[in-house]
Design an enzyme around this catalytic site. Structure first.
Site, PDB file in Angstrom:
ATOM      1  N   CYS A 109       0.828  -1.216   0.000  1.00  0.00           N
ATOM      2  CA  CYS A 109       0.000   0.000   0.000  1.00  0.00           C
ATOM      3  C   CYS A 109       0.857   1.259   0.000  1.00  0.00           C
ATOM      4  O   CYS A 109       1.456   1.586  -1.035  1.00  0.00           O
ATOM      5  CB  CYS A 109      -0.981  -0.068   1.165  1.00  0.00           C
ATOM      6  SG  CYS A 109      -2.395   0.994   0.896  1.00  0.00           S
ATOM      7  N   HIS A 208      -3.019  -5.181   1.728  1.00  0.00           N
ATOM      8  CA  HIS A 208      -2.300  -5.395   3.000  1.00  0.00           C
ATOM      9  C   HIS A 208      -2.335  -6.859   3.428  1.00  0.00           C
ATOM     10  O   HIS A 208      -3.131  -7.210   4.309  1.00  0.00           O
ATOM     11  CB  HIS A 208      -2.999  -4.609   4.114  1.00  0.00           C
ATOM     12  CG  HIS A 208      -2.909  -3.137   3.991  1.00  0.00           C
ATOM     13  ND1 HIS A 208      -1.900  -2.401   4.567  1.00  0.00           N
ATOM     14  CD2 HIS A 208      -3.710  -2.248   3.366  1.00  0.00           C
ATOM     15  CE1 HIS A 208      -2.080  -1.125   4.306  1.00  0.00           C
ATOM     16  NE2 HIS A 208      -3.170  -1.008   3.581  1.00  0.00           N
ATOM     17  N   GLU A 210      -0.496  -8.275   5.355  1.00  0.00           N
ATOM     18  CA  GLU A 210      -0.101  -8.363   6.773  1.00  0.00           C
ATOM     19  C   GLU A 210      -1.321  -8.295   7.694  1.00  0.00           C
ATOM     20  O   GLU A 210      -1.215  -8.572   8.883  1.00  0.00           O
ATOM     21  CB  GLU A 210       0.910  -7.246   7.120  1.00  0.00           C
ATOM     22  CG  GLU A 210       0.363  -5.830   7.194  1.00  0.00           C
ATOM     23  CD  GLU A 210       0.238  -5.155   5.824  1.00  0.00           C
ATOM     24  OE1 GLU A 210       0.329  -5.850   4.796  1.00  0.00           O
ATOM     25  OE2 GLU A 210       0.026  -3.929   5.785  1.00  0.00           O
TER      26      GLU A 210
HETATM   27  N1  GLN Z   1      -3.444   6.453   1.102  1.00  0.00           N
HETATM   28  C1  GLN Z   1      -2.198   6.148   1.731  1.00  0.00           C
HETATM   29  C2  GLN Z   1      -1.058   6.925   1.111  1.00  0.00           C
HETATM   30  O1  GLN Z   1      -1.218   7.615   0.181  1.00  0.00           O
HETATM   31  C3  GLN Z   1      -1.901   4.668   1.657  1.00  0.00           C
HETATM   32  C4  GLN Z   1      -2.899   3.908   2.476  1.00  0.00           C
HETATM   33  C5  GLN Z   1      -2.399   2.653   3.121  1.00  0.00           C
HETATM   34  O2  GLN Z   1      -1.188   2.361   3.204  1.00  0.00           O
HETATM   35  N2  GLN Z   1      -3.310   1.927   3.676  1.00  0.00           N
HETATM   36  O3  GLN Z   1       0.043   6.845   1.588  1.00  0.00           O
END
Ligand code: GLN
Length: 244
Positions: A109, A208, A210
């Site tokens: 992410c 994610h 994890e």
């Molecule tokens: N929206 C977040 C960002 O731009 C990422 C979101 C996440 O890691 N769950 O960093």
């Protein structure tokens, strides 16, 4: 006693800001040391899954800590905050150099955003570590769909589709020729969007793993780290033979 010797000599300790090259220290291939960038985000969850996969998992906040790992996980969280803190902690350049030098890395992410060479919908000048030849759009799934879950089949990951959790997730808008697309969304408004990629020893997912208890993405990454160590050990044994 030993302590006094240490203090007067001061040798054997990397000086602050002068990390030793990660490639020069002998490593344990079976229990590789895998760091989790611990500036912000879901660090603990990654540490637990990595330990479960047989890695020695450690937090990384400083260049000396980075120099001591065989692989690095960039966790989910907030990429703008992580980039700012990395810059403030003097970690951004060492991170870039390590990835450029072949350190295996996995970003989930926000971590995917940090590994991207190019960003869309990011604040102007948001720095990245880079290394992945991709254009990543932040918060790509739109504000209405802050988070959702979906089944994603991943190339090279056996055992059927993964249950993937997306939280204000990015996607890969464009991927360069050397980037392997491992997974895409199937169905719904984001149908076909790229959410998992690999380029050499770099892996990134929009979601994610994890958080779900499915350890297959981490297993894939730990395997990449082990193979990288084995290759390097082979290469340096070869060099020694050449020199003999
Ligand atoms: N929206 C977040 C960002 O731009 C990422 C979101 C996440 O890691 N769950 O960093």
């Amino acid at each position: 006693m030993g302590d006094g010797a240490h203090r007067s000599g001061g040798r054997g300790r990397p000086r602050r800001g002068v990390p030793v090259a990660w490639a020069v220290v002998p490593r344990d291939q079976l229990r590789p040391v895998i760091g989790v960038l611990a500036l912000q985000g879901d660090v603990r969850e990654h540490l637990e899954v990595l330990r479960d996969q047989g890695a020695q998992a450690v937090r990384v906040r400083r260049p000396e800590e980075l120099a001591a790992v065989d692989g690095l996980v960039l966790p989910g969280g907030e990429s703008t905050t992580m980039a700012k803190l990395a810059d403030r902690f003097g970690l951004l350049e060492p991170l870039r150099a390590a990835v450029r030098g072949g350190l295996p890395a996995y970003g989930s992410c926000a971590g995917m955003i940090l590994l991207a060479d190019r960003l869309l919908d990011a604040p102007p000048g948001q720095p990245t570590i880079g290394g992945l030849d991709v254009t990543v759009r932040r918060n790509a799934f739109g504000r209405q769909v802050d988070s959702f879950e979906s089944e994603i089949a991943l190339d090279g990951v056996a055992g059927g589709p993964l249950h993937a959790v997306f939280i204000r997730a990015p996607w890969v808008e464009e991927a360069g020729a050397d980037v392997e697309v491992l997974g895409r969304v199937v169905g719904g408004p984001a149908d076909g969007r790229i959410v998992a990629v690999r380029q050499g020893s770099l892996v990134a997912t929009s979601f994610h793993p994890e958080l779900t208890g499915d350890r297959r993405v981490h297993a894939l990454f730990v395997d990449i780290v082990r193979r990288t160590l084995a290759q390097r050990a082979g290469a340096s044994a070869g060099n020694e033979e050449d020199n003999a």
